[in-house]
Design a protein around this motif. Structure first.
Motif, mmCIF file in Angstrom:
data_model
loop_
_atom_site.group_PDB
_atom_site.id
_atom_site.type_symbol
_atom_site.label_atom_id
_atom_site.label_comp_id
_atom_site.label_asym_id
_atom_site.label_seq_id
_atom_site.Cartn_x
_atom_site.Cartn_y
_atom_site.Cartn_z
ATOM 1 N N VAL A 55 0.843 -1.193 0.000
ATOM 2 C CA VAL A 55 0.000 0.000 0.000
ATOM 3 C C VAL A 55 0.880 1.244 0.000
ATOM 4 O O VAL A 55 1.821 1.353 0.789
ATOM 5 N N THR A 76 -0.446 -0.278 -4.599
ATOM 6 C CA THR A 76 -1.245 0.920 -4.840
ATOM 7 C C THR A 76 -0.382 2.168 -4.683
ATOM 8 O O THR A 76 0.599 2.179 -3.934
ATOM 9 N N LEU A 106 -10.115 0.263 -0.203
ATOM 10 C CA LEU A 106 -9.078 -0.252 -1.083
ATOM 11 C C LEU A 106 -9.744 -1.004 -2.240
ATOM 12 O O LEU A 106 -10.772 -1.647 -2.046
#
Length: 255
Positions: A55, A76, A106
């Motif tokens: 992330v 991401t 998410l």
């Protein structure tokens, strides 16, 4: 021959700050590293995982340095220049890079990953981390701690109130992780010596780490930058202290 204030400022204000690679600062700034070795720990857990998510991967540099990646890896990132850089770096390694606005949810299904990692996330959406983890899955993260590099922040912004200085405290992270239903298995924190050897290094750092002095520009802080240049000339490197903490949490296994 020593470079002038204007030369240092002009160079640092024009160089690219894309990605999360700080190699431009080599020889101009130093930062003590945490003793736990985040990339090594991440690599150990990646080698045992089947599906992993990184992330806020930045430019993908940390993930790309892992020697053995799981069969399925996603990452991401929200900042468009970093999305492009991470895509170029990680796609050849089989990593899918997803542009994400760093707002919940998410963009993944429930229980999609058995490992979620994140180095220096700007925000942590704990309920989302818990949602995308499989039962028994692990979250591992190195994060910026409270009042990090605040000697530099307060040089430009003046003394900060206690509620600002205390933000990003590891005790709060533990409490929020537990509130999301995760079991915290490890928390470690360290204060690390950081030195800036010239004013250009400071300009580059503040352009790259944009939340340190919000709205920072050379023109907006030219007088204070001159004061800092003169201070370094008289007293040597500007010393600050970076704070970091490591947190590892696990989603309880299904009964």
């Amino acid at each position: 021959m020593a470079r002038t204030y204007e030369e240092l400022i002009a160079e640092a204000d024009s160089v690219s700050v894309e990605g999360w690679d700080f190699s431009w600062l080599e020889g101009r700034a130093t930062e003590q590293r945490p003793s736990w070795g985040y990339q090594r720990l991440m690599g150990e857990r990646m080698a045992r995982a089947s599906a992993a998510l990184d992330v806020q991967t930045g430019g993908g540099e940390v993930l790309a340095g892992v020697p053995e990646l799981p069969r399925l890896v996603a990452a991401t990132e929200s900042w468009p220049p970093n999305v492009a850089k991470a895509t170029r770096l990680l796609h050849p390694l089989g990593v899918v890079v997803v542009a994400d606005e760093d707002e919940p949810p998410l963009p993944f299904a429930d229980e999609a990953f058995d490992l979620v990692v994140s180095r220096h996330p700007v925000t942590v959406w704990w309920e989302e981390i818990a949602r995308v983890l499989k039962p028994g899955g692990t979250y591992l993260s190195q994060q910026v701690g409270p009042a990090s590099v605040f000697e530099l922040v307060e040089f430009f912004l003046g003394p900060q109130p206690e509620e600002i200085r205390r933000k990003r405290h590891p005790d709060d992270a533990r409490r929020e992780a537990e509130a999301a239903g995760l079991e915290v298995v490890d928390v470690r924190a360290e204060s690390l010596r950081t030195e800036f050897h010239d004013v250009g290094a400071v300009v580059y750092f503040l352009r790259k780490v944009i939340w340190m002095v919000p709205g920072f520009t050379v023109d907006g802080y030219r007088d204070r930058l001159r004061d800092l240049h003169d201070l370094i000339g008289r007293e040597g490197p500007f010393v600050a202290h970076t704070t970091r903490f490591l947190i590892e949490a696990r989603k309880p296994a299904a009964p």
